[in-house]
Scaffold this motif. Structure first.
Motif, PDB file in Angstrom:
ATOM      1  N   LEU A 119       0.747  -1.188  -0.036  1.00  0.00           N
ATOM      2  CA  LEU A 119      -0.068   0.057   0.007  1.00  0.00           C
ATOM      3  C   LEU A 119       0.857   1.321   0.034  1.00  0.00           C
ATOM      4  CD1 LEU A 119      -2.681   1.392  -0.105  1.00  0.00           C
ATOM      5  CD2 LEU A 119      -2.678   1.158   2.590  1.00  0.00           C
ATOM      6  N   LEU A 120       1.695   1.162   0.827  1.00  0.00           N
ATOM      7  CA  LEU A 120       2.688   2.458   0.742  1.00  0.00           C
ATOM      8  C   LEU A 120       3.499   2.716  -0.673  1.00  0.00           C
ATOM      9  CD1 LEU A 120       4.342   1.873   4.568  1.00  0.00           C
ATOM     10  CD2 LEU A 120       2.692   3.920   3.660  1.00  0.00           C
ATOM     11  N   LYS A 121       3.924   1.569  -1.072  1.00  0.00           N
ATOM     12  CA  LYS A 121       4.487   1.747  -2.662  1.00  0.00           C
ATOM     13  C   LYS A 121       3.553   2.457  -3.543  1.00  0.00           C
ATOM     14  CE  LYS A 121       7.546  -2.023  -1.994  1.00  0.00           C
ATOM     15  NZ  LYS A 121       7.975  -3.741  -2.408  1.00  0.00           N
ATOM     16  N   GLN A 122       2.072   1.896  -3.588  1.00  0.00           N
ATOM     17  CA  GLN A 122       1.335   2.395  -4.231  1.00  0.00           C
ATOM     18  C   GLN A 122       1.106   4.002  -4.211  1.00  0.00           C
ATOM     19  OE1 GLN A 122      -2.261   0.033  -3.650  1.00  0.00           O
ATOM     20  NE2 GLN A 122      -1.368  -2.014  -4.693  1.00  0.00           N
ATOM     21  N   LEU A 123       0.932   4.223  -2.607  1.00  0.00           N
ATOM     22  CA  LEU A 123       0.714   5.546  -2.464  1.00  0.00           C
ATOM     23  C   LEU A 123       1.832   6.635  -3.014  1.00  0.00           C
ATOM     24  CD1 LEU A 123      -0.895   5.220   1.215  1.00  0.00           C
ATOM     25  CD2 LEU A 123      -2.039   5.954  -1.073  1.00  0.00           C
ATOM     26  N   ARG A 124       3.082   5.930  -2.905  1.00  0.00           N
ATOM     27  CA  ARG A 124       4.207   6.870  -3.278  1.00  0.00           C
ATOM     28  C   ARG A 124       4.305   6.984  -4.733  1.00  0.00           C
ATOM     29  NH1 ARG A 124       7.703   4.029   1.209  1.00  0.00           N
ATOM     30  NH2 ARG A 124       7.852   5.782   2.527  1.00  0.00           N
ATOM     31  N   GLU A 125       3.852   5.943  -5.503  1.00  0.00           N
ATOM     32  CA  GLU A 125       3.806   6.154  -6.901  1.00  0.00           C
ATOM     33  C   GLU A 125       2.772   7.117  -7.453  1.00  0.00           C
ATOM     34  OE1 GLU A 125       3.339   1.904  -8.147  1.00  0.00           O
ATOM     35  OE2 GLU A 125       5.335   1.600  -7.571  1.00  0.00           O
TER      36      GLU A 125
END
Length: 126
Positions: A119-125
């Motif tokens: 989820l954090l990776k998706q939010l950063r992208e």
């Protein structure tokens, strides 16, 4: 919804969750069936539906001599209010404190941690 959404009492939230789960407009008899195990009378359910209508959470239309109920706000809109209230009251508005408390209580599984990382990776992208 233009009005400020407020946190619901537990019993009214149960009615809303049931309505959201239905995925369509429903008659009052739907709630009688869903909450039969709670022993709520027809008048109790009608009172809760009336309160939710007054608060702007649901709307109803007439279908013959029966009312058909629909949500006036989405589950997602309400969850934003509920989540903010929860974080504010118990974790000083900090998601970091919330996750830390889950970790300290050993409440996060390895899968949970993986999901959080994704989820954090998706939010950063974004």
């Amino acid at each position: 919804m233009n009005k400020k959404v407020k946190k619901l009492p537990e019993t009214e939230l149960e009615i809303m969750l049931c309505l959201w789960d239905a995925g369509e407009s429903v008659q009052r008899s739907y709630f009688n069936t869903k909450f039969a195990d709670k022993g709520w009378s027809d008048s109790t359910i009608l009172t809760m539906l009336s309160r939710l209508t007054e608060k702007g959470f649901i709307t109803f239309t007439k279908n013959g001599n029966k009312n058909v109920y629909s949500p006036a706000i989405s589950r997602e809109e309400y969850m934003q209010v509920e989540n903010a209230s929860f974080l504010g009251r118990l974790h000083k508005g900090s998601i970091k404190h919330f996750v830390a408390s889950l970790a300290e209580a050993d409440s996060l599984s390895s899968d949970d941690i993986d999901e959080l990382e994704n989820l954090l990776k998706q939010l950063r992208e974004k």
